[in-house]
Design a protein around this motif. Structure first.
Motif, mmCIF file in Angstrom:
data_model
loop_
_atom_site.group_PDB
_atom_site.id
_atom_site.type_symbol
_atom_site.label_atom_id
_atom_site.label_comp_id
_atom_site.label_asym_id
_atom_site.label_seq_id
_atom_site.Cartn_x
_atom_site.Cartn_y
_atom_site.Cartn_z
ATOM 1 N N ASN A 71 0.810 -1.206 0.000
ATOM 2 C CA ASN A 71 0.000 0.000 0.000
ATOM 3 C C ASN A 71 0.848 1.261 0.000
ATOM 4 O OD1 ASN A 71 -2.524 -1.268 0.038
ATOM 5 N ND2 ASN A 71 -2.351 -1.674 2.221
ATOM 6 N N SER A 72 2.159 1.095 0.098
ATOM 7 C CA SER A 72 3.056 2.246 0.146
ATOM 8 C C SER A 72 3.329 2.749 -1.267
ATOM 9 C CB SER A 72 4.369 1.861 0.832
ATOM 10 O OG SER A 72 5.309 2.894 0.671
ATOM 11 N N THR A 73 2.847 3.981 -1.543
ATOM 12 C CA THR A 73 3.039 4.553 -2.870
ATOM 13 C C THR A 73 4.512 4.750 -3.185
ATOM 14 O OG1 THR A 73 0.929 5.701 -2.732
ATOM 15 C CG2 THR A 73 2.502 6.515 -4.351
ATOM 16 N N SER A 74 5.247 5.335 -2.245
ATOM 17 C CA SER A 74 6.664 5.609 -2.492
ATOM 18 C C SER A 74 7.441 4.314 -2.643
ATOM 19 C CB SER A 74 7.248 6.446 -1.349
ATOM 20 O OG SER A 74 7.115 5.762 -0.109
ATOM 21 N N ASP A 75 7.057 3.293 -1.867
ATOM 22 C CA ASP A 75 7.739 2.005 -1.953
ATOM 23 C C ASP A 75 7.518 1.374 -3.328
ATOM 24 O OD1 ASP A 75 9.276 -0.081 -0.952
ATOM 25 O OD2 ASP A 75 7.492 -1.228 -0.395
ATOM 26 N N LEU A 76 6.283 1.383 -3.781
ATOM 27 C CA LEU A 76 5.969 0.811 -5.100
ATOM 28 C C LEU A 76 6.703 1.579 -6.198
ATOM 29 C CD1 LEU A 76 4.351 -0.948 -7.081
ATOM 30 C CD2 LEU A 76 2.492 0.717 -6.909
ATOM 31 N N ILE A 107 1.959 -0.834 -12.469
ATOM 32 C CA ILE A 107 2.610 -2.100 -12.823
ATOM 33 C C ILE A 107 2.266 -2.481 -14.258
ATOM 34 C CG2 ILE A 107 2.729 -4.560 -12.275
ATOM 35 C CD1 ILE A 107 2.184 -3.808 -9.350
ATOM 36 N N LYS A 108 1.016 -2.203 -14.659
ATOM 37 C CA LYS A 108 0.568 -2.541 -16.020
ATOM 38 C C LYS A 108 1.432 -1.852 -17.075
ATOM 39 C CE LYS A 108 -2.179 -0.007 -18.113
ATOM 40 N NZ LYS A 108 -3.281 0.881 -18.570
ATOM 41 N N SER A 109 1.717 -0.576 -16.891
ATOM 42 C CA SER A 109 2.485 0.166 -17.889
ATOM 43 C C SER A 109 3.868 -0.435 -18.086
ATOM 44 C CB SER A 109 2.602 1.636 -17.470
ATOM 45 O OG SER A 109 1.344 2.258 -17.494
ATOM 46 N N LEU A 110 4.544 -0.717 -16.972
ATOM 47 C CA LEU A 110 5.872 -1.312 -17.088
ATOM 48 C C LEU A 110 5.782 -2.712 -17.686
ATOM 49 C CD1 LEU A 110 8.879 -1.305 -16.663
ATOM 50 C CD2 LEU A 110 8.517 -1.904 -14.253
ATOM 51 N N SER A 111 4.744 -3.443 -17.326
ATOM 52 C CA SER A 111 4.574 -4.795 -17.868
ATOM 53 C C SER A 111 4.339 -4.764 -19.370
ATOM 54 C CB SER A 111 3.405 -5.498 -17.166
ATOM 55 O OG SER A 111 3.665 -5.644 -15.787
ATOM 56 N N LEU A 112 3.615 -3.764 -19.859
ATOM 57 C CA LEU A 112 3.402 -3.621 -21.300
ATOM 58 C C LEU A 112 4.730 -3.370 -22.021
ATOM 59 C CD1 LEU A 112 0.110 -1.501 -21.401
ATOM 60 C CD2 LEU A 112 0.427 -3.784 -22.392
ATOM 61 N N ALA A 113 5.599 -2.591 -21.387
ATOM 62 C CA ALA A 113 6.918 -2.368 -21.972
ATOM 63 C C ALA A 113 7.713 -3.668 -22.011
ATOM 64 C CB ALA A 113 7.671 -1.307 -21.156
ATOM 65 N N CYS A 114 7.671 -4.422 -20.912
ATOM 66 C CA CYS A 114 8.390 -5.702 -20.853
ATOM 67 C C CYS A 114 7.852 -6.684 -21.891
ATOM 68 C CB CYS A 114 8.268 -6.306 -19.446
ATOM 69 S SG CYS A 114 9.040 -5.316 -18.151
ATOM 70 N N PHE A 129 10.361 -7.944 -15.634
ATOM 71 C CA PHE A 129 9.070 -8.587 -15.385
ATOM 72 C C PHE A 129 9.205 -9.686 -14.327
ATOM 73 C CE2 PHE A 129 5.338 -11.208 -16.156
ATOM 74 C CZ PHE A 129 4.352 -10.241 -16.299
ATOM 75 N N SER A 130 10.295 -10.415 -14.377
ATOM 76 C CA SER A 130 10.536 -11.461 -13.372
ATOM 77 C C SER A 130 10.668 -10.854 -11.982
ATOM 78 C CB SER A 130 11.795 -12.259 -13.724
ATOM 79 O OG SER A 130 11.620 -12.965 -14.928
ATOM 80 N N GLU A 131 11.316 -9.695 -11.881
ATOM 81 C CA GLU A 131 11.475 -9.045 -10.585
ATOM 82 C C GLU A 131 10.140 -8.564 -10.039
ATOM 83 O OE1 GLU A 131 14.677 -6.506 -9.419
ATOM 84 O OE2 GLU A 131 15.729 -6.888 -11.311
ATOM 85 N N ILE A 132 9.311 -8.005 -10.913
ATOM 86 C CA ILE A 132 7.973 -7.580 -10.472
ATOM 87 C C ILE A 132 7.197 -8.790 -9.959
ATOM 88 C CG2 ILE A 132 5.807 -6.489 -11.154
ATOM 89 C CD1 ILE A 132 7.367 -5.110 -13.423
ATOM 90 N N SER A 133 7.288 -9.891 -10.681
ATOM 91 C CA SER A 133 6.594 -11.119 -10.273
ATOM 92 C C SER A 133 7.104 -11.595 -8.925
ATOM 93 C CB SER A 133 6.811 -12.222 -11.326
ATOM 94 O OG SER A 133 6.372 -11.803 -12.589
ATOM 95 N N ARG A 134 8.405 -11.516 -8.714
ATOM 96 C CA ARG A 134 8.982 -11.967 -7.452
ATOM 97 C C ARG A 134 8.520 -11.083 -6.290
ATOM 98 N NH1 ARG A 134 13.971 -11.868 -8.777
ATOM 99 N NH2 ARG A 134 14.499 -9.828 -7.917
ATOM 100 N N ASP A 135 8.437 -9.786 -6.522
ATOM 101 C CA ASP A 135 8.047 -8.857 -5.465
ATOM 102 C C ASP A 135 6.603 -9.054 -5.016
ATOM 103 O OD1 ASP A 135 10.512 -7.722 -5.388
ATOM 104 O OD2 ASP A 135 9.988 -5.941 -6.556
#
Length: 429
Positions: free
Chosen positions: A3-8, A65-72, A101-107
């Motif tokens: 839920n942390s905006t800055s963290d995400l 997350i969607k935007s970065l995933s579309l780039a990946c 994308f793998s890192e996002i999935s892991r997080d």
């Protein structure tokens, strides 16, 4: 999700930094005619370096997350593409996208890429569908409408969206794909119905994966629509013919596995044969058809008899092709047809025996000689077993030929194994 905006935001910045860095130093000059810059699109999908002004709710976080995933997805899909919009992307950039994308999935999903893709599909697919539809047009449109569609929105956007669609769809397997069938199929159909061959190809590759991963029950409600789209695309460009054939055969045999009387079998077979008759010397088309048509032949069974007058003239011509791949595929399909139908009440027997004998003699100087002759032995023996007197009548003129003595022995059962006789000078015809 956190839920942390800055963290995400900081996490997304961190995982996307390698992509941004390689993008900045990669030279790219977009084609002036395309009016689309893939590099600019990729940069626009990366997270902004400025921190977000307020807390994000879960929906907004997913959008980030969607935007970065579309780039990946776009980067990863370029690995199997030769299109000018993607061919400039270096391997290092592709790897950076896949790693991100793998890192996002892991997080967020314990390294389970499939779960992240499934989570993203409801927000990604509508956007991709809109991107493809932006330059589409109705089926009865003409060349002027194509120009109008491209003026409305450059087709490059649809091509990139179709690549992203294919990537997302092929990341999900059964049974998960069935759960999002109502999202995936309409989007893939939009690509299949597009006028651009580059968009169609990605739609077909997506549908091949869908057809393999979903049950006939899941596909059933869309069956007629998708099969009609396949038929509409059979008379397509050379570059997508292989995908049309694979998809058409896969779908009709899956949706109507025990119903050779279905009108779809008749329509698909006639469309394919008609197209092959118009271009019988097109190697790519005949090899694709011969490679993928086997399940269709097996499903039709005795109903193949109705197509003999069109199939065998093509086979007789292709048997003597210069390329060994075509010859071997033709012989394999002939063997299948003989087993399925026993060539009942067919006038094709004398001509088939004649062509097989001719090919047997021709094959003496081919590098595929042994494979070709093995198949000829098997086909002639099958004909001898199932046609009896009709075969004997056709074979009588060849049984005294000294160059065919090995064939005669095998047909009569005097040889217990498929012969591998040495080449002798008398066989060179």
């Amino acid at each position: 999700m956190s839920n942390s905006t800055s963290d995400l935001h900081s996490r997304l910045l961190r995982v996307s930094e390698p992509i941004a860095e390689i993008l900045r130093r990669t030279h790219y000059t977009p084609q002036e005619s395309s009016k689309v810059s893939t590099k600019d699109i990729l940069l626009s999908l990366l997270p902004n370096t400025s921190p977000p002004p307020r807390l994000l709710n879960e929906e907004q976080s997913l959008a980030s997350i969607k935007s970065l995933s579309l780039a990946c997805a776009l980067l990863s899909s370029s690995r199997s593409s030769t299109h000018e919009l993607l061919s400039w992307i270096p391997e290092s950039l592709i790897v950076a996208g896949e790693s991100a994308f793998s890192e996002i999935s892991r997080d967020y999903f314990s390294e389970n890429k499939r779960l992240l893709v499934i989570e993203l599909l409801p927000v990604v697919l509508p956007e991709l569908k809109d991107g493809i539809e932006g330059s589409s047009m109705s089926k009865d449109s003409d060349a002027e409408d194509v120009s109008a569609a491209m003026a409305r929105k450059p087709v490059g956007y649809a091509i990139l969206a179709a690549h992203q669609l294919r990537w997302f769809v092929t990341q999900v397997d059964k049974p998960s794909l069935s759960k999002v069938c109502n999202l995936v199929v309409p989007c893939a159909l939009t690509a299949l119905d597009h006028w651009s061959p580059d968009v169609k190809r990605q739609g077909m590759i997506s549908f091949v994966h869908i057809a393999k991963a979903m049950s006939s029950g899941d596909l059933g409600p869309y069956g007629d629509v998708v099969l009609d789209a396949c038929c509409q695309n059979i008379a397509s460009d050379d570059e997508i013919w292989i995908h049309v054939v694979e998809l058409s055969v896969l779908l009709v045999t899956k949706l109507h596995p025990f119903n050779p009387r279905s009108s779809w079998y008749e329509r698909i077979m006639n469309e394919m044969l008609g197209h092959l008759e118009r271009q019988p010397r097109n190697k790519e088309r005949r090899v694709a058809w011969l490679t993928f048509v086997e399940p269709l032949l097996n499903s039709l069974g005795l109903f193949l008899l109705a197509h003999f007058r069109r199939i065998f003239p093509l086979f007789f011509q292709w048997m003597h092709s210069d390329d060994g791949e075509t010859v071997l595929l033709v012989l394999e399909r002939v063997e299948t047809i003989v087993k399925l139908t026993w060539i009942r009440n067919s006038p094709q027997i004398p001509r088939l025996v004649e062509e097989l004998v001719s090919l047997y003699k021709e094959s003496s100087m081919r590098k595929e000689r042994d494979e070709i002759r093995t198949l000829i032995f098997r086909i002639l023996k099958l004909l001898h077993e199932c046609k009896g007197l009709q075969f004997e009548s056709a074979w009588r003129q060849y049984q005294e030929d000294p160059n065919l003595s090995t064939v005669e022995e095998y047909i009569r059962g005097l040889s217990l194994s498929e012969p591998r006789e040495p080449l002798v000078a008398s066989e060179v015809v």
